[in-house]
Write an enzyme that holds these catalytic residues in place. Structure first.
Site, PDB file in Angstrom:
ATOM      1  N   ARG A 164       0.850  -1.185   0.000  1.00  0.00           N
ATOM      2  CA  ARG A 164       0.000   0.000   0.000  1.00  0.00           C
ATOM      3  C   ARG A 164       0.889   1.240   0.000  1.00  0.00           C
ATOM      4  O   ARG A 164       2.069   1.178   0.360  1.00  0.00           O
ATOM      5  CB  ARG A 164      -0.895   0.022   1.237  1.00  0.00           C
ATOM      6  CG  ARG A 164      -1.881  -1.142   1.350  1.00  0.00           C
ATOM      7  CD  ARG A 164      -2.720  -0.998   2.620  1.00  0.00           C
ATOM      8  NE  ARG A 164      -3.728  -2.049   2.733  1.00  0.00           N
ATOM      9  CZ  ARG A 164      -3.581  -3.167   3.446  1.00  0.00           C
ATOM     10  NH1 ARG A 164      -2.430  -3.357   4.112  1.00  0.00           N
ATOM     11  NH2 ARG A 164      -4.531  -4.064   3.507  1.00  0.00           N
ATOM     12  N   LYS A 190      -2.056  -1.925   7.911  1.00  0.00           N
ATOM     13  CA  LYS A 190      -3.239  -1.301   8.513  1.00  0.00           C
ATOM     14  C   LYS A 190      -3.436  -1.794   9.934  1.00  0.00           C
ATOM     15  O   LYS A 190      -3.180  -2.953  10.242  1.00  0.00           O
ATOM     16  CB  LYS A 190      -4.484  -1.630   7.685  1.00  0.00           C
ATOM     17  CG  LYS A 190      -4.677  -0.766   6.456  1.00  0.00           C
ATOM     18  CD  LYS A 190      -6.032  -1.049   5.826  1.00  0.00           C
ATOM     19  CE  LYS A 190      -6.319  -0.106   4.673  1.00  0.00           C
ATOM     20  NZ  LYS A 190      -7.649  -0.378   4.069  1.00  0.00           N
ATOM     21  N   HIS A 269      -2.350   2.410  -6.190  1.00  0.00           N
ATOM     22  CA  HIS A 269      -3.065   1.140  -6.053  1.00  0.00           C
ATOM     23  C   HIS A 269      -2.946   0.284  -7.311  1.00  0.00           C
ATOM     24  O   HIS A 269      -3.149  -0.930  -7.251  1.00  0.00           O
ATOM     25  CB  HIS A 269      -4.540   1.382  -5.736  1.00  0.00           C
ATOM     26  CG  HIS A 269      -5.196   0.209  -5.090  1.00  0.00           C
ATOM     27  ND1 HIS A 269      -4.942  -0.161  -3.779  1.00  0.00           N
ATOM     28  CD2 HIS A 269      -6.073  -0.712  -5.568  1.00  0.00           C
ATOM     29  CE1 HIS A 269      -5.651  -1.233  -3.480  1.00  0.00           C
ATOM     30  NE2 HIS A 269      -6.338  -1.591  -4.547  1.00  0.00           N
ATOM     31  N   ARG A 272      -0.169  -2.198  -6.882  1.00  0.00           N
ATOM     32  CA  ARG A 272      -0.605  -3.215  -5.910  1.00  0.00           C
ATOM     33  C   ARG A 272      -1.536  -4.224  -6.589  1.00  0.00           C
ATOM     34  O   ARG A 272      -1.378  -5.436  -6.421  1.00  0.00           O
ATOM     35  CB  ARG A 272      -1.311  -2.526  -4.745  1.00  0.00           C
ATOM     36  CG  ARG A 272      -1.854  -3.461  -3.656  1.00  0.00           C
ATOM     37  CD  ARG A 272      -2.265  -2.624  -2.459  1.00  0.00           C
ATOM     38  NE  ARG A 272      -3.096  -3.343  -1.505  1.00  0.00           N
ATOM     39  CZ  ARG A 272      -2.635  -4.114  -0.541  1.00  0.00           C
ATOM     40  NH1 ARG A 272      -1.323  -4.301  -0.414  1.00  0.00           N
ATOM     41  NH2 ARG A 272      -3.450  -4.717   0.310  1.00  0.00           N
ATOM     42  N   HIS A 295      -4.515  -8.437   3.648  1.00  0.00           N
ATOM     43  CA  HIS A 295      -5.971  -8.330   3.633  1.00  0.00           C
ATOM     44  C   HIS A 295      -6.564  -9.054   4.841  1.00  0.00           C
ATOM     45  O   HIS A 295      -6.163 -10.174   5.156  1.00  0.00           O
ATOM     46  CB  HIS A 295      -6.551  -8.962   2.368  1.00  0.00           C
ATOM     47  CG  HIS A 295      -6.370  -8.118   1.145  1.00  0.00           C
ATOM     48  ND1 HIS A 295      -6.355  -8.633  -0.140  1.00  0.00           N
ATOM     49  CD2 HIS A 295      -6.198  -6.777   0.995  1.00  0.00           C
ATOM     50  CE1 HIS A 295      -6.182  -7.656  -1.007  1.00  0.00           C
ATOM     51  NE2 HIS A 295      -6.083  -6.524  -0.339  1.00  0.00           N
ATOM     52  N   TYR A 304      -8.810  -9.360  -7.025  1.00  0.00           N
ATOM     53  CA  TYR A 304      -7.651  -9.291  -7.896  1.00  0.00           C
ATOM     54  C   TYR A 304      -7.483 -10.553  -8.740  1.00  0.00           C
ATOM     55  O   TYR A 304      -6.550 -10.638  -9.541  1.00  0.00           O
ATOM     56  CB  TYR A 304      -6.376  -9.089  -7.070  1.00  0.00           C
ATOM     57  CG  TYR A 304      -6.370  -7.818  -6.252  1.00  0.00           C
ATOM     58  CD1 TYR A 304      -6.266  -6.573  -6.867  1.00  0.00           C
ATOM     59  CD2 TYR A 304      -6.467  -7.855  -4.869  1.00  0.00           C
ATOM     60  CE1 TYR A 304      -6.258  -5.407  -6.126  1.00  0.00           C
ATOM     61  CE2 TYR A 304      -6.448  -6.696  -4.113  1.00  0.00           C
ATOM     62  CZ  TYR A 304      -6.349  -5.479  -4.747  1.00  0.00           C
ATOM     63  OH  TYR A 304      -6.348  -4.332  -4.014  1.00  0.00           O
TER      64      TYR A 304
END
Length: 322
Positions: A164, A190, A269, A272, A295, A304
């Protein structure tokens, strides 16, 4: 006198201690969101829901039922919001009620069991680049300058590891570590979650080229990627700003011609999405890709997975009229 009982060692007064102890779990949930973008979006979403149901105090969230959530979802769908936006708003509420459950303020999460809209095709909207486009981007920076060497290292790091934007900017020189004899990079993801992923050999070479040119090959302190100039303060010993990364990727998208082919400006992004799509196309296990990307839910990783929609596999190219 014991050091812990000295007046000057006391950081909180009795009144301050009491006030902090009385902080409701609703406020604690919001305070614990560390990512500024998530905090801004979730804060807006929860306030919007509070206005809808007439919540006046934080404690009133404890009276919310599943019927309230379903009614709000119906309103959002009437506004024809994007499916991803509706899902995010429901995720914000679900995160809040998970905190309330943990604090024993409510018995269950009313968002659980409320169906969330799907994307339809179950494929992410962020485009993935082709191999030739990635190669052109990686070769676009001028390798004869420190800036060019840095930018090549940045592009390789993000394209080979699917980071990210904030994760790349937060990388420190000390995040390069060897684990079980294999070079790894420590990612600050995150929610302050840490994950370790092996570093691509191509990225290692370009990072080392950049650090040698910058005179920092032995330096284990500070940010891994730094500004090469600072017209405001002159300070270079600081992390790269996220907006600088956006500008960098956009610039090389334009000079390489990839942006023109794509029909839109490049943003962080896209590398990514490209890395995730490429890994899946080369038979990487989707659960491993989920962990690799950081994730929380594998359904996000599936966005994806474009293996079933390769253009070359389309029946279009099987039609013959002669």
């Amino acid at each position: 006198m014991n050091e812990l009982t000295r007046p000057e060692a006391s950081l909180l007064t009795r009144e301050e201690f009491r006030r902090l102890a009385d902080v409701p779990p609703e406020a604690e949930w919001f305070a614990n969101i560390r990512n500024k973008n998530t905090k801004l979006a979730y804060g807006h979403d929860v306030k919007e829901f509070a206005r809808f149901v007439g919540v006046g105090r934080p404690e009133d969230f404890r009276l919310v039922t599943r019927a309230h959530i379903i009614a709000w979802r119906a309103l959002l769908e009437e506004k024809e919001l994007a499916a991803s936006t509706v899902r995010r708003k429901l995720s914000a509420l679900s995160s809040l009620f998970d905190q309330l459950c943990e604090a024993n303020a409510v018995t269950d999460n009313p968002v659980h069991g409320v169906k969330r809209p799907t994307e339809g095709a179950n494929e992410g909207k962020t485009p993935a680049l082709g191999n030739g486009q990635v190669v052109r981007l990686l070769n676009a920076p001028d390798e004869s300058t420190i800036k060019g060497k840095r930018d090549r290292a940045i592009l390789a790091t993000i394209f080979y590891h699917g980071l990210r934007c904030d994760e790349l900017c937060r990388l420190r020189a000390s995040d390069r570590q060897t684990r079980q004899g294999v070079p790894h990079i420590r990612i600050h993801g995150k929610g302050d979650k840490i994950r370790f992923i092996p570093i691509s050999a191509h990225a290692i070479r370009l990072i080392d080229d950049y650090l040698i040119a910058d005179g920092r090959i032995e330096d284990r302190t500070g940010a891994l990627f730094r500004p090469v100039r600072n017209n405001a303060t002159g300070t270079l010993n600081k992390p790269l700003h996220s907006w600088s990364l956006w500008a960098l990727i956009r610039h090389y998208g334009e000079v390489s011609g990839v942006a023109a082919e794509l029909g839109c400006a490049l943003h962080p992004h896209i590398p990514r999405a490209t890395a995730a799509t490429n890994a899946l196309e080369h038979e990487a296990d989707i659960a491993k890709v989920q962990e690799w990307l950081g994730h929380a839910n594998i359904s996000t990783t599936r966005l994806y997975d474009r293996r079933k929609s390769k253009p070359e596999d389309s029946p279009t190219f099987r039609v013959r009229y002669s």
